[in-house]
Scaffold this active site. Structure first.
Site, PDB file in Angstrom:
ATOM      1  N   LYS A  65       1.975  11.637  75.110  1.00  0.00           N
ATOM      2  CA  LYS A  65       3.196  10.457  74.848  1.00  0.00           C
ATOM      3  C   LYS A  65       4.184  11.060  74.705  1.00  0.00           C
ATOM      4  CE  LYS A  65       3.774   6.098  73.087  1.00  0.00           C
ATOM      5  NZ  LYS A  65       4.772   6.197  74.403  1.00  0.00           N
ATOM      6  N   LYS A  89       5.015  16.162  66.438  1.00  0.00           N
ATOM      7  CA  LYS A  89       5.563  15.121  65.759  1.00  0.00           C
ATOM      8  C   LYS A  89       4.405  14.077  65.729  1.00  0.00           C
ATOM      9  CE  LYS A  89       9.556  13.767  67.211  1.00  0.00           C
ATOM     10  NZ  LYS A  89      10.657  13.245  68.082  1.00  0.00           N
ATOM     11  N   LYS A 101       6.808  14.710  77.736  1.00  0.00           N
ATOM     12  CA  LYS A 101       8.257  14.316  77.887  1.00  0.00           C
ATOM     13  C   LYS A 101       8.478  14.540  79.241  1.00  0.00           C
ATOM     14  CE  LYS A 101      11.651  13.028  74.956  1.00  0.00           C
ATOM     15  NZ  LYS A 101      11.526  12.430  73.746  1.00  0.00           N
ATOM     16  N   THR A 185      12.977   3.774  64.629  1.00  0.00           N
ATOM     17  CA  THR A 185      13.279   5.363  64.118  1.00  0.00           C
ATOM     18  C   THR A 185      14.131   5.454  63.176  1.00  0.00           C
ATOM     19  OG1 THR A 185      13.033   5.806  66.882  1.00  0.00           O
ATOM     20  CG2 THR A 185      14.000   7.418  65.279  1.00  0.00           C
ATOM     21  N   ASN A 215      21.626   3.879  68.797  1.00  0.00           N
ATOM     22  CA  ASN A 215      20.364   3.269  68.276  1.00  0.00           C
ATOM     23  C   ASN A 215      19.906   3.642  66.933  1.00  0.00           C
ATOM     24  OD1 ASN A 215      17.328   3.228  68.259  1.00  0.00           O
ATOM     25  ND2 ASN A 215      17.640   1.328  69.196  1.00  0.00           N
ATOM     26  N   SER A 329       5.755   3.140  68.710  1.00  0.00           N
ATOM     27  CA  SER A 329       5.034   3.025  69.964  1.00  0.00           C
ATOM     28  C   SER A 329       3.722   2.954  70.051  1.00  0.00           C
ATOM     29  CB  SER A 329       5.591   4.255  70.724  1.00  0.00           C
ATOM     30  OG  SER A 329       6.920   4.023  71.157  1.00  0.00           O
TER      31      SER A 329
HETATM   32  P1  NAD Z   1      21.860   6.609  71.759  1.00  0.00           P
HETATM   33  O1  NAD Z   1      22.337   6.950  73.128  1.00  0.00           O
HETATM   34  O2  NAD Z   1      21.488   5.086  71.431  1.00  0.00           O
HETATM   35  O3  NAD Z   1      22.893   6.940  70.666  1.00  0.00           O
HETATM   36  C1  NAD Z   1      23.695   8.404  70.620  1.00  0.00           C
HETATM   37  C2  NAD Z   1      24.869   8.424  69.843  1.00  0.00           C
HETATM   38  O4  NAD Z   1      25.355   9.662  69.702  1.00  0.00           O
HETATM   39  C3  NAD Z   1      25.874   7.514  70.222  1.00  0.00           C
HETATM   40  O5  NAD Z   1      26.563   6.838  69.081  1.00  0.00           O
HETATM   41  C4  NAD Z   1      26.640   8.485  71.043  1.00  0.00           C
HETATM   42  O6  NAD Z   1      27.938   8.050  71.040  1.00  0.00           O
HETATM   43  C5  NAD Z   1      26.545   9.728  70.081  1.00  0.00           C
HETATM   44  N1  NAD Z   1      26.931  10.716  70.727  1.00  0.00           N
HETATM   45  C6  NAD Z   1      26.627  11.533  72.056  1.00  0.00           C
HETATM   46  N2  NAD Z   1      27.084  12.615  72.459  1.00  0.00           N
HETATM   47  C7  NAD Z   1      27.709  13.036  71.144  1.00  0.00           C
HETATM   48  C8  NAD Z   1      28.500  14.100  70.571  1.00  0.00           C
HETATM   49  N3  NAD Z   1      28.648  14.936  71.507  1.00  0.00           N
HETATM   50  N4  NAD Z   1      28.914  14.272  69.282  1.00  0.00           N
HETATM   51  C9  NAD Z   1      28.527  13.208  68.747  1.00  0.00           C
HETATM   52  N5  NAD Z   1      28.147  11.972  68.746  1.00  0.00           N
HETATM   53  C10 NAD Z   1      27.814  11.879  70.157  1.00  0.00           C
HETATM   54  O7  NAD Z   1      20.395   7.501  71.377  1.00  0.00           O
HETATM   55  P2  NAD Z   1      19.415   7.324  70.231  1.00  0.00           P
HETATM   56  O8  NAD Z   1      18.224   6.434  70.855  1.00  0.00           O
HETATM   57  O9  NAD Z   1      20.115   6.677  69.204  1.00  0.00           O
HETATM   58  O10 NAD Z   1      18.974   8.690  70.208  1.00  0.00           O
HETATM   59  C11 NAD Z   1      19.730   9.715  69.192  1.00  0.00           C
HETATM   60  C12 NAD Z   1      18.893  10.729  68.905  1.00  0.00           C
HETATM   61  O11 NAD Z   1      17.726  10.373  68.315  1.00  0.00           O
HETATM   62  C13 NAD Z   1      18.442  11.676  70.241  1.00  0.00           C
HETATM   63  O12 NAD Z   1      18.542  13.007  69.700  1.00  0.00           O
HETATM   64  C14 NAD Z   1      17.152  11.004  70.380  1.00  0.00           C
HETATM   65  O13 NAD Z   1      16.463  12.219  70.988  1.00  0.00           O
HETATM   66  C15 NAD Z   1      16.549  11.073  69.003  1.00  0.00           C
HETATM   67  N6  NAD Z   1      15.550  10.074  68.962  1.00  0.00           N
HETATM   68  C16 NAD Z   1      15.625   8.852  69.362  1.00  0.00           C
HETATM   69  C17 NAD Z   1      14.399   8.084  69.341  1.00  0.00           C
HETATM   70  C18 NAD Z   1      14.442   6.605  69.586  1.00  0.00           C
HETATM   71  O14 NAD Z   1      13.613   5.988  69.108  1.00  0.00           O
HETATM   72  N7  NAD Z   1      15.818   6.213  69.939  1.00  0.00           N
HETATM   73  C19 NAD Z   1      13.094   8.466  68.543  1.00  0.00           C
HETATM   74  C20 NAD Z   1      13.358   9.958  68.270  1.00  0.00           C
HETATM   75  C21 NAD Z   1      14.292  10.666  68.342  1.00  0.00           C
END
Ligand code: NAD
Length: 400
Positions: A65, A89, A101, A185, A215, A329
């Site tokens: 997954k 995880k 992935k 998350t 998000n 999920s």
């Molecule tokens: P997203 O794209 O919705 O949000 C990312 C945020 O980070 C945005 O506000 C963006 O402006 C900011 N950002 C991007 N580059 C940056 C930088 N260089 N410096 C500072 N801020 C920066 O993504 P997301 O879904 O919120 O995911 C964020 C992190 O969480 C990622 O590492 C992702 O792998 C991890 N993650 C997400 C989920 C999920 O369910 N969405 C689950 C597990 C892990």
């Protein structure tokens, strides 16, 4: 970030996992990594070629997954590192999955919606024989969202026939998606933090800085505010805002700061929720937070992690802190297989129960052995994966 670097966490965890080192050795490399080349005709008539990847790191505990990322930094090793993290995880969260992935090396903002739809369908066509509801189940990640999952689901359905809803999670709700996936998350991160704060200190008077109000960061900050925890700094890719009196994530007011400054603020809790490798040997000496909740994947380098441990900073690792997404999920996959529809309150309640149980198990190991939360989480996961391997016999068994 290198695969060899994140794999060092397994070396630290092995002495506490109580498994035969054979199982540990089996986890040193991915089981399978597939690559594809996708030629796509653009709206203006030009043909361009994209590289695509899918890594299935380990499937001992169930079908693999993991998300599909659209980003210019995607490559084979990147997919393998993220699949490695997913493997551990899922084992920590005790969901019946292995880790995978994938992704495409592309800037999704450079494409029209029609181009994105074509590219997403081509990705599924390229890997359709390797994925499936009992084999490997993709989900959204950076650069992909629920509409991408909808396109991918409909393409898989066209190729394979039937209504195989369990092939992909993070779908739009009318196509079998689950309510509460968007907040999962961030909310999960709050439940983990709440558990740990109750264990480590008697009051909840903490100041929290969140890097990346996307998000995950937004829903985390929103939940903290609802539950009476004070957010004092937030940022996005363009920079941040600091207000020691508190920040409403829906109405951000305060002093403008850089992302670098946000990481080094005098706060109790630091929450990297944006990208990888933001806490490194270069800035770790300036970090003042006493607790770090890793909502992003791999925000701390291996070297910085060791230095944080020496400074007695309590780090809640990514493979526990951000597991709310894969937990919900899993609920979506269950819901699809049972042809059910869960209500949002039920999703959030089950998420809270499951992630708190995982946090409790990791915290107990951390206290029992006097090890970091990361080593505790990896050793718990190793024990679960290794235990499943050893059901088939280990070296001692076959020597008899
Ligand atoms: P997203 O794209 O919705 O949000 C990312 C945020 O980070 C945005 O506000 C963006 O402006 C900011 N950002 C991007 N580059 C940056 C930088 N260089 N410096 C500072 N801020 C920066 O993504 P997301 O879904 O919120 O995911 C964020 C992190 O969480 C990622 O590492 C992702 O792998 C991890 N993650 C997400 C989920 C999920 O369910 N969405 C689950 C597990 C892990």
């Amino acid at each position: 970030m290198l695969l060899s670097s994140v794999k060092q966490y397994l070396n630290l965890a092995l002495p506490y996992a109580d498994i035969d080192p054979e199982s540990w050795e089996k986890l040193q490399y991915p089981r399978k990594t597939m690559e594809a080349t996708i030629p796509m005709r653009h709206d203006d008539g030009t043909l361009k070629t994209y590289r695509a990847y899918r890594c299935q790191y380990d499937d001992t505990l169930g079908p693999t997954k993991g998300g599909i990322r659209y980003h210019t930094s995607v490559n084979r090793e990147h997919a393998e590192i993220l699949a490695f993290l997913m493997t551990f995880k899922c084992a920590v969260a005790k969901v019946p999955f292995g880790g995978a992935k994938g992704g495409i090396t592309v800037d999704p903002k450079s494409l029209s919606h029609r181009e994105l739809e074509r590219l997403s369908k081509a990705y599924i066509a390229a890997f359709s024989d390797f994925i499936g509801p009992d084999l490997d189940i993709p989900a959204p990640d950076m650069g992909t969202d629920e509409i991408t999952m909808g396109w991918m689901y409909s393409e898989y359905k066209r190729i394979k026939g039937g209504n195989p809803r369990g092939i992909i999670t993070g779908k739009p709700v009318p196509l079998g998606g689950i309510k509460g996936r968007t907040t999962a998350t961030g909310y999960g991160g709050y439940y983990v933090l709440d558990y740990i704060l109750n264990k480590l200190q008697s009051n909840r008077q903490v100041s929290i800085a969140v890097q990346g109000l996307g998000n995950v960061g937004y829903w985390f900050a929103n939940k903290c505010q609802q539950e009476g925890l004070k957010i004092v700094a937030v940022s996005d890719v363009g920079g941040g805002t600091y207000n020691p009196k508190g920040i409403d994530p829906n109405n951000i007011e305060g002093e403008k700061i850089s992302n670098k400054e946000l990481l080094e603020l005098p706060v109790e809790v630091l929450v990297p929720a944006a990208i990888e490798n933001v806490i490194t040997e270069k800035n770790v000496g300036n970090i003042k937070a006493k607790l770090i909740l890793e909502l992003a994947n791999s925000p701390t380098s291996y070297e910085a992690d060791l230095l944080l441990e020496n400074k007695n900073v309590f780090v809640i690792p990514d493979i526990l802190a951000n597991s709310g997404g894969v937990i919900v999920s899993y609920f979506e996959w269950l819901q699809n297989r049972q042809a059910q529809e869960w209500e949002e309150d039920e999703v959030n309640l089950q998420l809270r129960n499951k992630i708190r149980t995982a946090t409790q198990k990791v915290f107990e190991r951390c206290i029992e052995h006097g090890i970091s939360m990361r080593t505790a989480a990896y050793s718990l996961a190793l024990k679960r994966i290794g235990g499943a391997n050893e059901c088939l016999g280990n070296k001692g068994y076959f020597q008899k």
